[in-house]
Design a protein around this motif. Structure first.
Motif, PDB file in Angstrom:
ATOM      1  N   GLY A 165      48.418 -42.552  59.021  1.00 37.66           N
ATOM      2  CA  GLY A 165      49.230 -42.317  57.833  1.00 37.66           C
ATOM      3  C   GLY A 165      50.659 -42.820  57.968  1.00 37.66           C
ATOM      4  N   GLU A 166      51.211 -43.280  56.855  1.00 44.77           N
ATOM      5  CA  GLU A 166      52.586 -43.782  56.824  1.00 44.77           C
ATOM      6  C   GLU A 166      53.584 -42.663  57.104  1.00 44.77           C
ATOM      7  OE1 GLU A 166      55.766 -46.407  56.332  1.00 44.77           O
ATOM      8  OE2 GLU A 166      53.635 -46.917  56.314  1.00 44.77           O
ATOM      9  N   ILE A 167      53.332 -41.479  56.549  1.00 43.28           N
ATOM     10  CA  ILE A 167      54.254 -40.356  56.722  1.00 43.28           C
ATOM     11  C   ILE A 167      54.347 -39.949  58.191  1.00 43.28           C
ATOM     12  CG2 ILE A 167      54.674 -37.928  56.174  1.00 43.28           C
ATOM     13  CD1 ILE A 167      53.447 -38.405  53.445  1.00 43.28           C
ATOM     14  N   ALA A 168      53.200 -39.879  58.849  1.00 45.39           N
ATOM     15  CA  ALA A 168      53.183 -39.498  60.266  1.00 45.39           C
ATOM     16  C   ALA A 168      53.937 -40.521  61.111  1.00 45.39           C
ATOM     17  CB  ALA A 168      51.743 -39.377  60.758  1.00 45.39           C
ATOM     18  N   TYR A 169      53.772 -41.790  60.768  1.00 49.26           N
ATOM     19  CA  TYR A 169      54.447 -42.847  61.524  1.00 49.26           C
ATOM     20  C   TYR A 169      55.957 -42.788  61.308  1.00 49.26           C
ATOM     21  CZ  TYR A 169      56.017 -47.495  62.884  1.00 49.26           C
ATOM     22  OH  TYR A 169      56.699 -48.537  63.452  1.00 49.26           O
ATOM     23  N   GLN A 170      56.385 -42.578  60.068  1.00 49.60           N
ATOM     24  CA  GLN A 170      57.812 -42.486  59.778  1.00 49.60           C
ATOM     25  C   GLN A 170      58.433 -41.276  60.471  1.00 49.60           C
ATOM     26  OE1 GLN A 170      59.668 -44.717  58.409  1.00 49.60           O
ATOM     27  NE2 GLN A 170      57.941 -46.063  57.921  1.00 49.60           N
ATOM     28  N   HIS A 171      57.680 -40.179  60.522  1.00 44.99           N
ATOM     29  CA  HIS A 171      58.160 -38.983  61.221  1.00 44.99           C
ATOM     30  C   HIS A 171      58.350 -39.282  62.706  1.00 44.99           C
ATOM     31  CE1 HIS A 171      58.666 -34.739  62.236  1.00 44.99           C
ATOM     32  NE2 HIS A 171      57.779 -34.914  63.201  1.00 44.99           N
ATOM     33  N   LEU A 172      57.399 -40.006  63.280  1.00 43.91           N
ATOM     34  CA  LEU A 172      57.494 -40.381  64.692  1.00 43.91           C
ATOM     35  C   LEU A 172      58.716 -41.264  64.929  1.00 43.91           C
ATOM     36  CD1 LEU A 172      56.380 -40.611  67.583  1.00 43.91           C
ATOM     37  CD2 LEU A 172      54.990 -42.541  66.793  1.00 43.91           C
ATOM     38  N   CYS A 173      58.947 -42.222  64.042  1.00 47.11           N
ATOM     39  CA  CYS A 173      60.099 -43.114  64.179  1.00 47.11           C
ATOM     40  C   CYS A 173      61.406 -42.325  64.161  1.00 47.11           C
ATOM     41  CB  CYS A 173      60.103 -44.155  63.059  1.00 47.11           C
ATOM     42  SG  CYS A 173      58.810 -45.415  63.221  1.00 47.11           S
ATOM     43  N   GLY A 174      61.475 -41.330  63.282  1.00 44.77           N
ATOM     44  CA  GLY A 174      62.668 -40.495  63.217  1.00 44.77           C
ATOM     45  C   GLY A 174      62.862 -39.700  64.498  1.00 44.77           C
ATOM     46  N   GLU A 175      61.765 -39.200  65.030  1.00 45.59           N
ATOM     47  CA  GLU A 175      61.814 -38.425  66.274  1.00 45.59           C
ATOM     48  C   GLU A 175      62.269 -39.297  67.445  1.00 45.59           C
ATOM     49  OE1 GLU A 175      58.560 -36.412  69.303  1.00 45.59           O
ATOM     50  OE2 GLU A 175      58.147 -36.384  67.144  1.00 45.59           O
ATOM     51  N   ILE A 176      61.721 -40.499  67.524  1.00 45.07           N
ATOM     52  CA  ILE A 176      62.072 -41.413  68.613  1.00 45.07           C
ATOM     53  C   ILE A 176      63.529 -41.863  68.490  1.00 45.07           C
ATOM     54  CG2 ILE A 176      61.590 -43.645  69.662  1.00 45.07           C
ATOM     55  CD1 ILE A 176      59.482 -41.507  70.210  1.00 45.07           C
ATOM     56  N   THR A 177      63.969 -42.114  67.269  1.00 47.69           N
ATOM     57  CA  THR A 177      65.365 -42.510  67.049  1.00 47.69           C
ATOM     58  C   THR A 177      66.315 -41.432  67.547  1.00 47.69           C
ATOM     59  OG1 THR A 177      64.799 -43.865  65.114  1.00 47.69           O
ATOM     60  CG2 THR A 177      67.086 -43.130  65.311  1.00 47.69           C
ATOM     61  N   GLY A 178      65.987 -40.177  67.249  1.00 48.27           N
ATOM     62  CA  GLY A 178      66.805 -39.064  67.718  1.00 48.27           C
ATOM     63  C   GLY A 178      66.844 -38.988  69.236  1.00 48.27           C
ATOM     64  N   GLU A 179      65.708 -39.241  69.864  1.00 46.53           N
ATOM     65  CA  GLU A 179      65.628 -39.209  71.326  1.00 46.53           C
ATOM     66  C   GLU A 179      66.485 -40.313  71.947  1.00 46.53           C
ATOM     67  OE1 GLU A 179      63.931 -38.026  75.188  1.00 46.53           O
ATOM     68  OE2 GLU A 179      64.543 -37.122  73.290  1.00 46.53           O
ATOM     69  N   PHE A 180      66.399 -41.515  71.387  1.00 45.25           N
ATOM     70  CA  PHE A 180      67.199 -42.625  71.906  1.00 45.25           C
ATOM     71  C   PHE A 180      68.696 -42.372  71.713  1.00 45.25           C
ATOM     72  CE2 PHE A 180      63.378 -45.553  71.407  1.00 45.25           C
ATOM     73  CZ  PHE A 180      63.168 -45.634  72.770  1.00 45.25           C
ATOM     74  N   ASN A 181      69.058 -41.813  70.576  1.00 53.51           N
ATOM     75  CA  ASN A 181      70.470 -41.517  70.319  1.00 53.51           C
ATOM     76  C   ASN A 181      71.009 -40.505  71.326  1.00 53.51           C
ATOM     77  OD1 ASN A 181      70.625 -43.251  68.143  1.00 53.51           O
ATOM     78  ND2 ASN A 181      70.242 -41.672  66.612  1.00 53.51           N
TER      79      ASN A 181
END
Length: 209
Positions: free
Chosen positions: A61-77
């Motif tokens: 799903g697109e929503i699940a993928y976008q949620h993952l991207c947000g989570e990973i972005t937060g981790e990298f930041n």
């Protein structure tokens, strides 16, 4: 052998300097080990991102993928924030290790480049090669509604010009994807070289203690 008062004071100063040096080395070692720990967190985040993207491409799903991207972005930041703090610590007068601060800064720059190119690779793969992308049927009309037979208004006879345009678009796509992949590989190589320098520094400091 008689030890005069002046010699005794000198010995105390030497011992104090020795203790300060050991304390300094311990602090630097601790910072560098923490830095290696952050790099491990980054590696785990990339593994999670790759896994999530593979699932998405396989029909996730697109929503699940976008949620993952947000989570990973937060981790990298968060990782970047902590490394910047480490750079500041290494520049403090009591540590005075500008060389190591620059080393961490260099890794940060490569990590930023790696992330940007990784995102670009995923965007390109999501889009797919131009000649293989699905076409929209918004302009279609049914010639025989009762038989559910439709004619695609946008489908045209394949001509030599159209074929050339598709080939050029595919070539540009392949070139962009290859460039991004090579960029990631170069960044990874440089990062690993810097990490070896960090490990070498830790070993050198530990041998002095």
């Amino acid at each position: 052998m008689e030890v005069c008062e002046g010699d005794d004071d000198l010995m105390k100063k030497v011992e104090a300097i020795s203790v300060d040096d050991r304390s300094k080395s311990t602090k630097v070692i601790d910072l560098l080990r923490r830095f290696l720990g952050i790099q491990q967190r980054r590696a785990e985040a990339y593994a999670k991102l790759r896994s999530g993207f593979s699932q998405y491409m396989a029909g996730g799903g697109e929503i699940a993928y976008q949620h993952l991207c947000g989570e990973i972005t937060g981790e990298f930041n968060e990782c970047s924030k902590q490394v910047i703090e480490m750079e500041s610590f290494l520049l403090r007068p009591d540590l005075c290790r500008g060389d190591l601060a620059e080393l961490l800064k260099a890794v940060q720059a490569q990590e930023k480049q790696k992330l940007q190119l990784t995102v670009r690779i995923q965007i390109l793969k999501k889009a797919g090669r131009p000649s293989e992308r699905p076409v929209s049927h918004d302009s279609c009309h049914f010639s025989k509604p009762e038989e559910h037979v439709h004619e695609c208004m946008h489908v045209h006879e394949l001509t030599e010009v159209a074929g050339t345009e598709d080939a050029e678009a595919d070539a540009e796509y392949d070139s962009a994807l290859k460039e991004a992949i090579c960029g990631v590989q170069d960044a990874v190589t440089t990062i690993n070289e810097h990490l070896e320098e960090v490990r070498y520094e830790i070993e050198a400091l530990e041998s002095e203690e």
